[in-house]
Design a protein around this motif. Structure first.
Motif, short mmCIF file in Angstrom:
data_model
loop_
_atom_site.label_atom_id
_atom_site.label_comp_id
_atom_site.label_asym_id
_atom_site.label_seq_id
_atom_site.Cartn_x
_atom_site.Cartn_y
_atom_site.Cartn_z
N THR A 312 18.60 36.26 -45.35
CA THR A 312 19.02 36.96 -46.56
C THR A 312 18.50 38.40 -46.56
O THR A 312 19.26 39.34 -46.38
CB THR A 312 18.51 36.22 -47.81
OG1 THR A 312 19.06 34.90 -47.85
CG2 THR A 312 18.92 36.95 -49.08
N SER A 331 22.58 28.07 -44.41
CA SER A 331 22.23 28.23 -45.81
C SER A 331 23.14 29.27 -46.45
O SER A 331 23.62 30.18 -45.76
CB SER A 331 20.76 28.69 -45.92
OG SER A 331 20.36 28.85 -47.27
N TYR A 333 22.99 32.18 -47.66
CA TYR A 333 22.01 33.25 -47.71
C TYR A 333 22.35 34.35 -48.72
O TYR A 333 21.46 34.97 -49.30
CB TYR A 333 21.86 33.88 -46.33
CG TYR A 333 21.34 32.96 -45.26
CD1 TYR A 333 20.01 32.58 -45.23
CD2 TYR A 333 22.19 32.46 -44.27
CE1 TYR A 333 19.53 31.72 -44.25
CE2 TYR A 333 21.72 31.61 -43.28
CZ TYR A 333 20.40 31.25 -43.27
OH TYR A 333 19.92 30.41 -42.30
N ASP A 336 22.67 32.56 -54.22
CA ASP A 336 21.50 32.62 -55.10
C ASP A 336 20.31 33.29 -54.44
O ASP A 336 19.52 33.98 -55.10
CB ASP A 336 21.13 31.20 -55.54
CG ASP A 336 22.17 30.59 -56.46
OD1 ASP A 336 22.95 31.36 -57.07
OD2 ASP A 336 22.21 29.35 -56.56
N ALA A 337 20.15 33.09 -53.12
CA ALA A 337 19.01 33.67 -52.42
C ALA A 337 19.06 35.20 -52.45
O ALA A 337 18.03 35.87 -52.59
CB ALA A 337 18.97 33.17 -50.99
N GLU A 340 18.14 36.43 -55.91
CA GLU A 340 16.69 36.36 -56.10
C GLU A 340 16.00 37.49 -55.35
O GLU A 340 15.05 38.10 -55.87
CB GLU A 340 16.18 35.01 -55.61
CG GLU A 340 14.68 34.82 -55.78
CD GLU A 340 14.22 33.45 -55.32
OE1 GLU A 340 13.00 33.23 -55.29
OE2 GLU A 340 15.06 32.60 -54.99
N ALA A 341 16.46 37.80 -54.12
CA ALA A 341 15.84 38.87 -53.34
C ALA A 341 16.00 40.22 -54.02
O ALA A 341 15.10 41.06 -53.99
CB ALA A 341 16.45 38.91 -51.94
#
Length: 769
Positions: A312, A331, A333, A336-337, A340-341
């Protein structure tokens, strides 16, 4: 070219094929189990949309739209879904469901944002046409010849017309993103995807592929230049680490991409599976940020290949703008990841905005907002006109490699012609994998041997229903019969009784697998040898994905390289064999005489290694000396050189003069049809300097149609980068002062004339200016 073909080419090049109503694209609601939800659209009434003002350029419209977008909406554009439900398709998610509004059996979909009028991105596999994933009911469309066949035409106009044709079929099939524009240089002749690409030279591959991209995008479809970069083999393609110095990289594969970018201006670039100098291509800062976006000033977006995203934060910060084809990756990436990042500051919000900006710019720049697709309207496709386009491409890409006087074109005095092998009675071979086009009219199925249809990817092995035998029967008074060639003795016995024998030799290649060697498989070399011993008037027609060895070459009378010739291939082959069309194709890649001549006699990596391994690949062996440059450097004599191709007439080149022109060179010369038949002659201009990766480089080319006795004066200007070396410290190009030779040639080894020009030292910026 017949008048109907010329008219079709002009229509396609003029971008006039789009027709039909303009409707809004439906919103996509994701239904995949455990997958992230698409950003919800606020419910509100119609609002003014200043970004829909077509008087503004794409950049201005993009900025207006970005101001109205939430962070979630921006990030939604960076995540794409695979759009085929099939039991054989690998996926880390159980009970995978096709996303709502995704087109069946297609490469993927990226959700749009209805409240802002942002359309879905409907993506189709491509390469040579609108490809379907393997299912029971694939869509049937027109297939161009393989990419290497188009490169063999050395004709940018044909490449652009072919691009416009498949772009039109994509648009009318409901797609607005086409995963076409493949052009990895041929460093490995056994590469299973060589048939999709443009050969071994950066200028030729870049120009031809760039014009195909330009044609696709003339139809309001985003084209994707791929696979960026150094995706030179299929063995261990997911994890092999190709090592190469920056100077060699910029003077070879990356220069090809640079030329294609300048010609075609693709809306998207697809990063490759492999690693480059230690980093995955889709999280490679040097490739994506420093070279593509900074040095070249690329405005579009970078999408991943399906399954090529591995992180990600690292991928986003290194320049990847869109994760494609979830759930091919381990995943989600960029779902949602990534959100969040960004929220935690690991990926700057400005970077998230830039990702959306690049995607929106490409969509505005290629008309996806202004001329949205309106669902599948395949019934309006002009298949007859498109058949003429693909046939013209196939005819001009066929390369005459050998011809005994009086054998080809086929004499009208021949009373019996025996055709042997490769199912030439029913069709012509196509390459396998994600680029597979299921042809209009339906593929040839149910052939004799079950193992000819691999149970999994990259199969099935497929034949387009364009029969060379039937096309020959329609064009000759001779009796044309067919044998499958499986009984070598019977084939040789029948050959002794025929006036002329035509043996079709095939080599099926496909994505995910490399050829084990360069010999024709399944005992075909022995078949050709036996038939040629029985009848000297034997013609061999090769249907291959790239170079092959020819141990029988001295025994046969004539050889045609027809490649994978597309949905009109049988007719194209017959027209060349009978002389309706004078062959004018020239090799876009060197045909070696043996594997020992290659930089890597054994393919690097091990097909038995798992996906988590880290095999190494050393491209510094040849560096920028790819193909004919390697043969020049080592002094090896190939079976057939780069640029080689015969005709039913003869062409002479002469009166070469060369003069400095700023930081470049201008060369003038004449090309003359000195034979008795009209034909298209190809002039190749090479440049030779000191301190380069090899003795010479292709500096220009032109193809002209000439009547018998006709001459044409031509002037070509050499791109300054082809006279320079790349400086990794300044990230620019340097031209050394001194004498340079200009070589006017029929091929890389057949030089007609030379001229010398003196250049002053010069520097160029990182874009070659």
């Amino acid at each position: 070219m017949p008048a109907t073909s010329r008219t079709t080419l002009l229509r396609l090049l003029g971008g006039t094929l789009l027709a039909g109503s303009i409707l809004s694209s439906p919103a996509l609601a994701q239904t995949t189990n455990n997958a992230p939800k698409a950003a919800s659209a606020p419910t509100e009434g119609p609002q003014q949309r200043p970004w829909m003002n077509t008087a503004l350029d794409a950049a201005a419209r993009t900025e207006l739209l970005l101001k109205e977008m939430t962070l979630d909406e921006k990030l939604q554009l960076t995540f794409g879904y695979f759009s085929t439900k099939a039991e054989w398709q690998r996926s880390p998610i159980k009970n995978w469901q096709m996303p709502k509004d995704g087109l069946p059996d297609s490469a993927g979909i990226v959700p749009g944002i209805p409240r802002l009028g942002i359309p879905n991105q409907w993506q189709t596999d491509a390469g040579v046409g609108v490809a379907s994933q393997r299912t029971q009911t694939p869509r049937l469309r027109t297939s161009l010849p393989s990419g290497i066949a188009t490169a063999a035409t050395w004709n940018p106009e044909l490449a652009q017309a072919g691009g416009a044709m498949i772009g039109n079929e994509a648009f009318l099939s409901g797609f607005n993103v086409q995963l076409a524009g493949g052009m990895n240089l041929m460093r490995e002749p056994r590469n299973g995807r060589n048939f999709e690409y443009g050969g071994e030279d950066p200028l030729l591959a870049g120009i031809i592929t760039g014009h195909e991209i330009k044609g696709i995008q003339s139809q309001n479809v985003v084209s994707t230049m791929k696979h960026f970069a150094f995706n030179g083999q299929e063995t261990n393609r997911f994890n092999i680490d190709h090592r190469i110095g920056e100077q060699a990289a910029r003077q070879s594969d990356l220069l090809a991409f640079e030329f294609a970018l300048e010609v075609g201006d693709p809306g998207s670039v697809m990063c490759a599976y492999n690693r480059v100098n230690g980093f995955y291509a889709c999280e490679n800062d040097w490739l994506l940020n420093k070279t593509l976006k900074q040095d070249w000033g690329y405005k579009g977006f970078v999408m991943s290949d399906w399954g090529a995203t591995h992180s990600t934060t690292q991928a986003a910060n290194a320049g990847l703008d869109q994760q494609s084809g979830w759930a091919f990756d381990r995943s989600p990436y960029f779902a949602d990841a990534l959100r969040e990042a960004v929220n935690n500051g690991y990926v700057p919000e400005a970077r998230a905005t830039d990702m959306a900006r690049r995607i929106l710019w490409a969509m505005f720049d290629n008309g996806l907002f202004d001329k949205p697709v309106a669902g599948d309207r395949a019934t309006t496709i002009d298949y007859a006109a498109h058949a003429a386009v693909t046939r013209a491409d196939a005819e001009e890409g066929i390369v005459l490699l050998k011809n005994t006087p009086g054998l080809l074109p086929l004499s009208r005095t021949a009373k019996s012609i025996l055709v042997i092998g490769a199912h030439a009675d029913v069709g012509v071979l196509s390459g396998g994998g994600s680029s597979q086009v299921y042809p209009y009219g339906g593929p040839v199925n149910g052939l004799a041997v079950a193992d000819e249809f691999p149970s999994g990817f990259p199969g099935p092995k497929l034949y387009h229903p364009s029969s060379p035998v039937k096309a020959l029967q329609a064009r000759t008074r001779a009796t044309v019969t067919y044998l499958d060639g499986k009984d070598v003795r019977a084939a040789a016995a029948a050959a002794r009784k025929a006036d002329v024998v035509i043996v079709f030799g095939e080599q099926w290649t496909g994505e995910s697998i490399d050829a084990p060697n360069l010999n024709l498989p399944d005992n075909q070399d022995a078949l050709i040898d036996a038939v040629a011993r029985a009848n000297k008037r034997t013609v061999v027609v090769l249907e291959t994905g790239g170079p092959v060895l020819m141990p029988w070459l001295p025994k046969v009378g004539s050889v045609l390289e027809a490649w994978y010739s597309g949905t009109s291939g049988g007719e194209a082959i017959a027209r060349v064999l009978t002389g309706e069309v004078n062959p004018s194709g020239h090799l876009p890649a060197t045909f070696p005489a043996s594997l020992a001549q290659l930089p890597r006699p054994v393919i690097e990596g091990d097909p038995k290694l798992d996906r988590d391994s880290h095999p190494m690949g050393n491209y510094d062996i040849e560096g920028a000396a790819v193909g004919y440059k390697w043969f020049d450097k080592t002094g090896a004599r190939p079976l057939f050189p780069f640029g080689y191709g015969l005709s039913y007439t003869n062409f002479t080149l002469g009166k070469l003069t060369a003069t400095p022109q700023g930081k470049s060179v201008s060369a003038s010369f004449t090309i003359t049809n000195s034979g008795k038949v009209r034909g298209k002659g190809l002039a190749q201009l090479y440049v030779a300097g000191n301190g380069w990766e090899a003795p010479k480089r292709l500096g220009g080319f032109t193809k002209v149609d000439l009547a018998p006795g006709e001459s044409r004066s031509v002037t070509l200007t050499v791109d300054p980068r082809l006279l320079a070396t790349f400086d990794s410290k300044t990230r620019g190009w340097n031209i050394a002062g001194g004498d340079y030779q200009l070589l006017l040639a029929h091929s890389a080894t057949d030089i007609a004339e030379r001229a010398t020009v003196r250049l002053a030292p010069a520097t160029l910026d990182n874009r070659g200016r």
